[in-house]
Write a protein that holds these residues in place. Structure first.
Motif, PDB file in Angstrom:
ATOM      1  N   PHE A   1       0.631  -0.890  -0.217  1.00  0.00           N
ATOM      2  CA  PHE A   1      -0.119  -0.266   0.036  1.00  0.00           C
ATOM      3  C   PHE A   1       0.775   1.464  -0.277  1.00  0.00           C
ATOM      4  CE2 PHE A   1      -2.095  -3.518   1.921  1.00  0.00           C
ATOM      5  CZ  PHE A   1      -3.924  -3.602   1.160  1.00  0.00           C
ATOM      6  N   TYR A   2       1.138   2.167  -1.179  1.00  0.00           N
ATOM      7  CA  TYR A   2       1.536   3.136  -0.879  1.00  0.00           C
ATOM      8  C   TYR A   2       0.861   4.658  -0.888  1.00  0.00           C
ATOM      9  CZ  TYR A   2       5.040   0.327  -4.127  1.00  0.00           C
ATOM     10  OH  TYR A   2       6.411  -0.033  -4.545  1.00  0.00           O
ATOM     11  N   ALA A   3       1.118   5.554   0.448  1.00  0.00           N
ATOM     12  CA  ALA A   3       0.431   6.486   0.655  1.00  0.00           C
ATOM     13  C   ALA A   3       2.090   7.324   0.862  1.00  0.00           C
ATOM     14  CB  ALA A   3      -0.376   6.805   1.557  1.00  0.00           C
ATOM     15  N   ASN A   4       1.894   8.746   0.839  1.00  0.00           N
ATOM     16  CA  ASN A   4       2.940  10.466   1.141  1.00  0.00           C
ATOM     17  C   ASN A   4       4.316   9.746   1.350  1.00  0.00           C
ATOM     18  OD1 ASN A   4       0.772  11.941   1.634  1.00  0.00           O
ATOM     19  ND2 ASN A   4      -0.144  10.967   3.472  1.00  0.00           N
ATOM     20  N   GLY A   5       4.196   8.754   0.543  1.00  0.00           N
ATOM     21  CA  GLY A   5       5.884   8.411  -0.154  1.00  0.00           C
ATOM     22  C   GLY A   5       6.211   6.984   0.144  1.00  0.00           C
ATOM     23  N   GLN A   6       5.152   6.498   1.365  1.00  0.00           N
ATOM     24  CA  GLN A   6       5.798   5.436   1.997  1.00  0.00           C
ATOM     25  C   GLN A   6       5.218   4.301   1.737  1.00  0.00           C
ATOM     26  OE1 GLN A   6       7.505   5.716   5.331  1.00  0.00           O
ATOM     27  NE2 GLN A   6       7.838   8.314   4.578  1.00  0.00           N
TER      28      GLN A   6
ATOM     29  N   VAL B   1      -4.701 -15.846  -0.623  1.00  0.00           N
ATOM     30  CA  VAL B   1      -5.479 -16.758  -1.344  1.00  0.00           C
ATOM     31  C   VAL B   1      -5.609 -17.678  -1.338  1.00  0.00           C
ATOM     32  CG1 VAL B   1      -6.731 -15.875  -3.590  1.00  0.00           C
ATOM     33  CG2 VAL B   1      -5.398 -14.021  -2.087  1.00  0.00           C
ATOM     34  N   ASP B   2      -7.492 -18.347  -0.587  1.00  0.00           N
ATOM     35  CA  ASP B   2      -7.777 -19.869  -1.294  1.00  0.00           C
ATOM     36  C   ASP B   2      -8.663 -20.075  -0.937  1.00  0.00           C
ATOM     37  OD1 ASP B   2      -8.572 -19.297   1.602  1.00  0.00           O
ATOM     38  OD2 ASP B   2      -7.287 -20.053   2.513  1.00  0.00           O
ATOM     39  N   LYS B   3      -9.834 -18.888  -0.890  1.00  0.00           N
ATOM     40  CA  LYS B   3     -11.323 -18.756  -1.414  1.00  0.00           C
ATOM     41  C   LYS B   3     -11.571 -18.405  -3.068  1.00  0.00           C
ATOM     42  CE  LYS B   3     -13.210 -18.859   3.451  1.00  0.00           C
ATOM     43  NZ  LYS B   3     -10.945 -19.102   3.795  1.00  0.00           N
ATOM     44  N   ALA B   4     -12.694 -19.201  -3.479  1.00  0.00           N
ATOM     45  CA  ALA B   4     -12.943 -18.579  -5.204  1.00  0.00           C
ATOM     46  C   ALA B   4     -12.964 -16.751  -5.171  1.00  0.00           C
ATOM     47  CB  ALA B   4     -14.156 -19.015  -4.956  1.00  0.00           C
ATOM     48  N   GLU B   5     -13.603 -16.582  -3.522  1.00  0.00           N
ATOM     49  CA  GLU B   5     -14.039 -14.790  -3.764  1.00  0.00           C
ATOM     50  C   GLU B   5     -13.511 -14.474  -2.330  1.00  0.00           C
ATOM     51  OE1 GLU B   5     -16.988 -11.084  -4.810  1.00  0.00           O
ATOM     52  OE2 GLU B   5     -17.062 -12.947  -5.416  1.00  0.00           O
ATOM     53  N   GLN B   6     -13.065 -13.612  -2.284  1.00  0.00           N
ATOM     54  CA  GLN B   6     -12.544 -13.154  -0.411  1.00  0.00           C
ATOM     55  C   GLN B   6     -12.092 -12.098  -0.542  1.00  0.00           C
ATOM     56  OE1 GLN B   6      -8.980 -16.449  -0.732  1.00  0.00           O
ATOM     57  NE2 GLN B   6      -9.516 -15.699   1.370  1.00  0.00           N
ATOM     58  N   SER B   7     -12.552 -11.441   0.785  1.00  0.00           N
ATOM     59  CA  SER B   7     -11.997  -9.806   0.628  1.00  0.00           C
ATOM     60  C   SER B   7     -11.033  -9.504   1.559  1.00  0.00           C
ATOM     61  CB  SER B   7     -13.445  -9.422   0.913  1.00  0.00           C
ATOM     62  OG  SER B   7     -14.705  -8.570  -0.258  1.00  0.00           O
ATOM     63  N   PHE B   8     -10.110  -8.837   1.864  1.00  0.00           N
ATOM     64  CA  PHE B   8      -9.067  -8.408   2.553  1.00  0.00           C
ATOM     65  C   PHE B   8      -9.131  -6.932   2.538  1.00  0.00           C
ATOM     66  CE2 PHE B   8      -7.773 -12.518   0.393  1.00  0.00           C
ATOM     67  CZ  PHE B   8      -7.213 -13.132   0.793  1.00  0.00           C
ATOM     68  N   SER B   9      -9.994  -7.075   4.087  1.00  0.00           N
ATOM     69  CA  SER B   9      -9.585  -5.260   4.610  1.00  0.00           C
ATOM     70  C   SER B   9      -8.771  -5.141   5.541  1.00  0.00           C
ATOM     71  CB  SER B   9     -11.332  -4.740   5.398  1.00  0.00           C
ATOM     72  OG  SER B   9     -12.868  -5.136   4.640  1.00  0.00           O
ATOM     73  N   PHE B  10      -8.219  -3.351   5.765  1.00  0.00           N
ATOM     74  CA  PHE B  10      -6.880  -3.245   6.691  1.00  0.00           C
ATOM     75  C   PHE B  10      -6.905  -1.738   6.921  1.00  0.00           C
ATOM     76  CE2 PHE B  10      -5.697  -6.191   2.971  1.00  0.00           C
ATOM     77  CZ  PHE B  10      -4.741  -6.825   4.058  1.00  0.00           C
ATOM     78  N   ASP B  11      -6.737  -1.142   7.798  1.00  0.00           N
ATOM     79  CA  ASP B  11      -7.396   0.067   8.783  1.00  0.00           C
ATOM     80  C   ASP B  11      -5.849   1.070   7.554  1.00  0.00           C
ATOM     81  OD1 ASP B  11      -8.810  -0.728  10.964  1.00  0.00           O
ATOM     82  OD2 ASP B  11      -7.339  -1.495  12.039  1.00  0.00           O
ATOM     83  N   MET B  12      -6.559   2.140   7.004  1.00  0.00           N
ATOM     84  CA  MET B  12      -5.931   2.942   6.571  1.00  0.00           C
ATOM     85  C   MET B  12      -6.276   4.148   7.460  1.00  0.00           C
ATOM     86  SD  MET B  12      -3.471   1.145   4.573  1.00  0.00           S
ATOM     87  CE  MET B  12      -3.288  -0.126   4.345  1.00  0.00           C
ATOM     88  N   LEU B  13      -5.613   5.127   7.076  1.00  0.00           N
ATOM     89  CA  LEU B  13      -5.546   6.459   7.924  1.00  0.00           C
ATOM     90  C   LEU B  13      -6.515   7.293   6.337  1.00  0.00           C
ATOM     91  CD1 LEU B  13      -3.331   7.470  10.100  1.00  0.00           C
ATOM     92  CD2 LEU B  13      -5.445   6.491  10.594  1.00  0.00           C
ATOM     93  N   GLN B  14      -5.826   6.798   5.022  1.00  0.00           N
ATOM     94  CA  GLN B  14      -6.025   7.498   3.564  1.00  0.00           C
ATOM     95  C   GLN B  14      -5.512   6.327   3.293  1.00  0.00           C
ATOM     96  OE1 GLN B  14      -2.182  10.444   4.146  1.00  0.00           O
ATOM     97  NE2 GLN B  14      -2.375  10.212   2.160  1.00  0.00           N
ATOM     98  N   GLN B  15      -6.967   7.557   1.726  1.00  0.00           N
ATOM     99  CA  GLN B  15      -6.606   6.198   1.203  1.00  0.00           C
ATOM    100  C   GLN B  15      -5.565   6.104   1.127  1.00  0.00           C
ATOM    101  OE1 GLN B  15      -9.848   7.713  -2.066  1.00  0.00           O
ATOM    102  NE2 GLN B  15      -9.198   5.932  -3.484  1.00  0.00           N
ATOM    103  N   PRO B  16      -5.174   4.769  -0.057  1.00  0.00           N
ATOM    104  CA  PRO B  16      -3.703   4.931  -0.755  1.00  0.00           C
ATOM    105  C   PRO B  16      -3.414   5.553  -2.362  1.00  0.00           C
ATOM    106  CG  PRO B  16      -4.703   3.122   0.771  1.00  0.00           C
ATOM    107  CD  PRO B  16      -5.993   3.496   0.495  1.00  0.00           C
ATOM    108  N   GLU B  17      -2.637   5.694  -2.234  1.00  0.00           N
ATOM    109  CA  GLU B  17      -2.091   6.118  -4.285  1.00  0.00           C
ATOM    110  C   GLU B  17      -2.177   4.985  -4.709  1.00  0.00           C
ATOM    111  OE1 GLU B  17       0.903   8.418  -3.809  1.00  0.00           O
ATOM    112  OE2 GLU B  17       0.298  10.249  -2.258  1.00  0.00           O
ATOM    113  N   LEU B  18      -1.633   3.897  -4.491  1.00  0.00           N
ATOM    114  CA  LEU B  18      -1.686   2.528  -5.441  1.00  0.00           C
ATOM    115  C   LEU B  18      -1.518   1.375  -3.960  1.00  0.00           C
ATOM    116  CD1 LEU B  18      -0.776   1.185  -7.583  1.00  0.00           C
ATOM    117  CD2 LEU B  18       1.659   1.256  -6.729  1.00  0.00           C
ATOM    118  N   ILE B  19      -2.734   0.502  -4.730  1.00  0.00           N
ATOM    119  CA  ILE B  19      -2.901  -1.002  -3.981  1.00  0.00           C
ATOM    120  C   ILE B  19      -2.253  -1.821  -5.231  1.00  0.00           C
ATOM    121  CG2 ILE B  19      -3.723  -3.215  -3.366  1.00  0.00           C
ATOM    122  CD1 ILE B  19      -5.933  -0.444  -2.013  1.00  0.00           C
TER     123      ILE B  19
END
Length: 727
Positions: A558-563, A571-589
C-alpha cells in the motif's frame, strides 16, 4: 536438454505494435500483456538464424484419459558397459563390441532383455574368466533377448559380450524410430559431398535413442559406469563421457581413443562425438574444463564459453554440493537436432554457438550454457526416475538459468527471463491442460514442453518465495545429497522440503506440480473514507473443472505519502476480501508485490496508479507491467511522459519497448524524444536497443535529420544493428 523451441532462440520477425492509436478500458490483464511481450521478444533477436527442427505430431491425452505411463520395471541392473567401436563411413555403420556387466535387480533371472534398434547381431557370448561361451538369443530388430546359461539371483554378477553392427541410417521412421532425429548416431558430411562443411559424428541419447548404436537398457533409472574406445582417422579428435585414459597410434593412419567414466549415470546420458576440432583448455579447481570448436571459431571459444568455471563455482556454492563429475567439456556440432544436450561431463551444442564476436554482441547464449551445466546436478547427479517426472530435470535446469542471471547480472535481468518463461507458458494454450508431473502422456517426447521447462521453472521460483531463500537452498542440498547418483520422483523433492522447513507442503506440490492450469485472478479495491479501511477483493475465476482452487500466499503493498506498507494474506477461496486499517486512501495498491505468482491478473488500476507503480515500485516486473499497460492508453496525458522517461530505464528490454512505443504518441511528444532516440541508436549498451532506435529513426523520424547518427551507426558490427540499417 534444450530443444530450440524451448530455448528462446527468437526468429527474425518484423513486429509492429498491435495497439496503434487505440484506447482501451483502464484494466490490466497479464495475459494480454504477455502477447505484447512476446512480440517484443520476437523482434529482439533479428540476427539469430532460423533453425528448422524435425516435425513432431503432438496428440494430447484428454482429461480423464486412462493412459498411465508407469515407471520402468527393473529386472536387470547394468553395472558397467564397455564399448569398442569403429566407424564405417561409407556405409554409415557403427561396428561394435559391447561388454556388459550386470546382475539381477531383485528377482532371479535367466534371461536379459536389451534395447538394440536395427542391429546386425554377429555373436552373443557369456564371459567366464578367459572363456567366451556362446549364448542363445532372439532378436526382433528392437529387443535383444539373451538366454543365460543359468539362473542368477541376489548379487550374482555376470558378463555378456555382444558383437554387432549398428546401422542408424537404415532405421525407418515410424517402424524403428519415431522420427529422423531419433536415430541416435549421426554422421555429418560423411562422403564430403557438401563443400565447406566439416566431417563430424555425434550421438544424441535422450530419450531412448542410444540403443541405436549400442545395446543397453533405455530407462532413466538404469545407471552404470562405462568405458568407450573409438578408432578414428588421424586428425580427428573424439569426445566422450569421463576422462580420456589414453590415445593409441595404430600405425595405419588411425588412432584409438579410450574414455572412462567411473561414476554412474543414466544410459541416455552416454555420448560420443568427433571431428576436426580445436580444444581450448580451461579449469575449475583441479578439474579440466574444455571447449571443442571448429578451427574457424576456436579463437572465440573463451569468449563464448569462458564463464563456465565461474558458473561451476557459483552453482557448487549455492547448492553446497560441489560439481560432482570428473571433468566438464562442451562441444559445438553441425546439424545438431536440438539446442543442447547435457550428456554427463560432455555437453553438446547446436551450431548457433559457433559465434563471431559481432554475433556475440546480440546473443551470448549464456542461458543455454547455464541450463546444461545445472543439469549436471539436476538430471545427471539426481535423475528423474521416469519421463513422467521429467520436470525434476528440466524445471531445475530452466531455473538454473534464472539463478545464474540473478547472480551475474542482477534481479532485473533474472526477472526479465522469468517473465519471458511465464509468457512462453501463457501463450501456449495447450499447456494449460497438462499437469506438470504427468503419467498420461501418449508419447514421452511430449514431456519436453513449456510445462516441464518454463512453467516448472516458475513453480520453483514460487516455491523459493514460499519457503524463503535459506530453506529453499538447504532443501535442494538435502535432496541432492540424499539421492546422489540415484533417481528420484516428485515426492522425494517434497519430502526434502518438508524435512527442512518442518511444514506440510502437500498443498503446494498438489496444486502446482500435480495439477494443470494456473490461477486466473480478478482484483479490485475500495477505500471506505468513513471507516478508514482499504479493502482488496480477489476472485479466482479459472475453471475449477480444469484447475485447482489455489492457495496463494501473497504480499500486498500500500503506497501513500511516499511510504509503503506491506501486508501478507492467503488467497484460498473463490472470492474473498481483505480489509486493512488505513488512515487515508492509498495512492496505489500493488497486489502480488513480489510479482512471483504464475497467474493471469485483471486489475482496475488507473494510468496515474500505473505511473506511480513504474516510478516507485522496486521490481523489473513492476516497471514492465506498468509500461505495457500505459502504452495501451497512449492518448492519456500521463502516457507520453512515462514512455519517454522509460527510455532511460536501467533494463534494456524496457528501454527498447519505450523506443518502439514512440510510434503511438502524438507529433509533439515524438519531437521531444528525437534527440534521445539518436543517442540510444549510437550509445546504448544493448545492441537490440540500438537496432530498435535506428528502426524508429527511419520510420517515425524519417522526415528529420538523422544522417549523422545513421552514419555513425555504420561502425556498429552487431548483426541486429546491421540489419536495421539495411532494411
Amino acid at each position: 536438454m534444450r530443444a530450440l523451441s524451448e530455448k528462446r532462440v527468437l526468429l527474425p520477425l518484423k513486429v509492429s505494435l498491435p495497439f496503434k492509436k487505440q484506447i482501451v478500458p483502464m484494466k490490466n490483464s497479464l495475459l494480454m500483456l504477455c502477447s505484447l511481450m512476446a512480440a517484443l521478444l520476437l523482434g529482439s533477436c533479428s540476427s539469430t538464424q532460423k533453425v528448422t527442427l524435425d516435425p513432431i505430431s503432438v496428440h494430447g491425452a484428454r482429461q480423464g484419459s486412462q493412459i498411465y505411463q508407469a515407471s520402468y520395471t527393473r529386472l536387470t541392473d547394468i553395472i558397467h558397459t564397455s564399448l569398442d567401436l569403429k566407424l564405417d563411413w561409407d556405409s554409415a555403420y557403427v561396428i561394435g563390441r559391447a561388454t556388459i556387466e550386470a546382475k539381477p535387480y531383485n528377482y532371479p533371472l535367466s534371461e536379459v532383455v536389451l534395447d538394440a534398434k536395427g542391429f546386425r547381431i554377429n555373436q552373443v557370448s557369456l564371459i567366464e574368466g578367459y572363456d567366451n561361451k556362446p549364448l542363445k538369443y532372439t532378436y526382433n530388430n528392437k529387443k535383444l533377448t539373451i538366454h543365460l546359461s543359468q539362473k542368477y539371483s541376489g548379487e550374482q554378477k555376470f558378463k555378456i559380450q555382444i558383437d554387432y553392427v549398428a546401422m542408424p541410417e537404415k532405421l525407418k521412421v515410424g517402424t524403428d524410430i519415431n522420427g529422423p532425429g531419433s536415430k541416435g548416431f549421426f554422421f555429418v558430411n560423411r562422403d564430403n559431398s557438401e563443400p565447406g562443411k566439416p566431417k563430424q559424428f555425434w550421438t544424441q541419447g535422450e530419450t531412448q535413442n542410444n540403443s541405436c548404436w549400442f545395446p543397453t537398457i533405455e530407462d532413466p533409472q538404469e545407471k552404470m559406469t562405462q568405458d568407450i574406445s573409438i578408432t578414428l582417422p588421424d586428425g580427428m579428435v573424439s569426445l566422450s563421457n569421463g576422462l580420456l585414459d589414453f590415445s593409441t597410434d595404430n600405425g595405419d593412419g588411425t588412432h584409438t581413443d579410450s574414455w572412462r567414466q567411473e561414476l554412474p549415470h543414466s544410459t541416455y546420458l552416454t555420448m560420443l562425438a568427433g571431428g576436426d576440432f580445436r580444444i581450448a583448455k580451461d579449469s575449475w579447481k583441479d578439474k579440466e574444463v574444455s571447449y571443442y570448436m571448429e578451427p574457424k571459431f576456436a579463437d572465440h571459444a573463451k569468449l563464448i564459453f569462458g564463464k563456465t568455471p565461474e558458473m561451476m563455482e557459483f552453482f557448487s556454492n549455492i547448492l553446497k554440493v560441489e560439481y560432482p563429475w570428473e571433468k566438464y567439456a562442451q562441444i559445438v556440432l553441425r546439424d545438431f537436432t536440438g539446442g543442447a544436450m547435457e550428456n554427463t561431463t560432455a555437453t553438446t551444442f547446436f551450431e548457433g554457438m559457433n559465434m563471431t564476436p559481432a554475433e556475440y554482441l546480440d546473443e551470448n547464449h549464456e542461458d543455454i550454457i547455464a541450463h546444461e551445466l545445472f543439469h549436471h546436478w539436476f538430471g545427471n547427479l539426481v535423475t528423474s526416475e521416469s519421463w513422467a517426472n521429467l520436470p525434476l530435470n528440466e524445471s531445475f535446469a530452466t531455473y538454473g538459468e534464472y539463478l545464474w542471471n540473478e547472480h551475474k547480472y542482477g534481479g532485473d535481468e533474472a526477472d526479465y527471463q522469468g517473465w519471458n518463461d511465464a509468457n512462453a507458458y501463457f501463450n501456449t494454450e495447450r499447456a494449460k491442460q497438462a499437469d506438470v508431473i504427468r503419467f498420461n502422456y501418449p508419447d514421452r517426447e511430449q514431456m519436453f514442453d513449456v510445462v516441464s521447462y518454463q512453467k516448472g521453472g516458475r513453480i520453483l521460483h514460487m516455491l523459493r518465495k514460499t519457503v524463503g531463500d535459506e530453506a529453499f537452498f538447504e532443501s535442494l542440498t538435502l535432496y541432492l545429497k540424499r539421492h546422489s547418483y540415484k533417481t528420484a520422483e516428485i515426492h522425494d523433492l517434497r519430502l526434502a522440503f518438508e524435512e527442512v522447513t518442518g511444514k506440510d507442503l502437500n498443498w503446494f506440490f498438489n496444486q502446482w506440480f500435480l495439477a494443470s492450469g494456473n490461477p486466473e485472478l480478478e482484483i479490485s479495491n475500495h477505500y471506505d473514507a468513513a471507516g478508514k479501511k482499504a479493502t482488496v477483493t480477489v476472485k479466482q475465476v479459472q475453471s475449477l473443472n480444469a484447475a485447482p482452487l489455489y492457495r496463494l500466499p501473497v504480499k500486498i503493498d500500500f503506497y501513500a505519502n511516499g511510504q509503503v506498507e506491506r501486508k501478507q494474506v492467503v488467497v484460498d477461496k473463490a472470492e474473498q476480501s481483505f480489509s486493512f486499517d488505513m488512515l487515508q486512501q492509498p495512492e496505489l495498491i500493488n497486489f502480488d508485490a513480489e510479482k512471483y505468482l504464475l497467474a493471469t491478473k485483471k486489475e482496475n488500476k488507473t494510468p496515474a496508479q500505473y505511473a506511480l507503480q513504474y516510478k516507485q515500485a522496486p521490481l523489473f516486473l513492476d516497471r514492465m507491467e506498468a509500461l505495457l499497460a500505459i502504452t495501451k492508453q497512449p492518448a492519456d496525458k500521463l502516457s507520453a511522459p512515462l514512455i519517454i522517461s522509460a527510455m532511460n530505464d536501467r533494463h534494456w528490454a524496457i528501454r527498447r519497448l519505450a523506443v518502439k512505443s514512440l510510434a503511438l504518441l502524438n507529433k509533439e511528444a515524438q519531437a521531444s524524444a528525437h534527440d534521445k532516440v539518436k543517442d540510444l541508436a549510437i550509445n546504448d549498451s544493448r545492441s537490440y536497443v540500438r537496432a530498435s532506435a535506428i528502426n524508429v529513426l527511419k520510420k517515425v523520424y524519417k522526415a528529420e535529420k538523422n544522417d549523422e547518427t545513421l552514419s555513425k551507426a555504420q561502425q556498429d558490427v552487431s548483426p541486429s544493428v546491421v540489419k536495421a540499417l539495411t532494411e
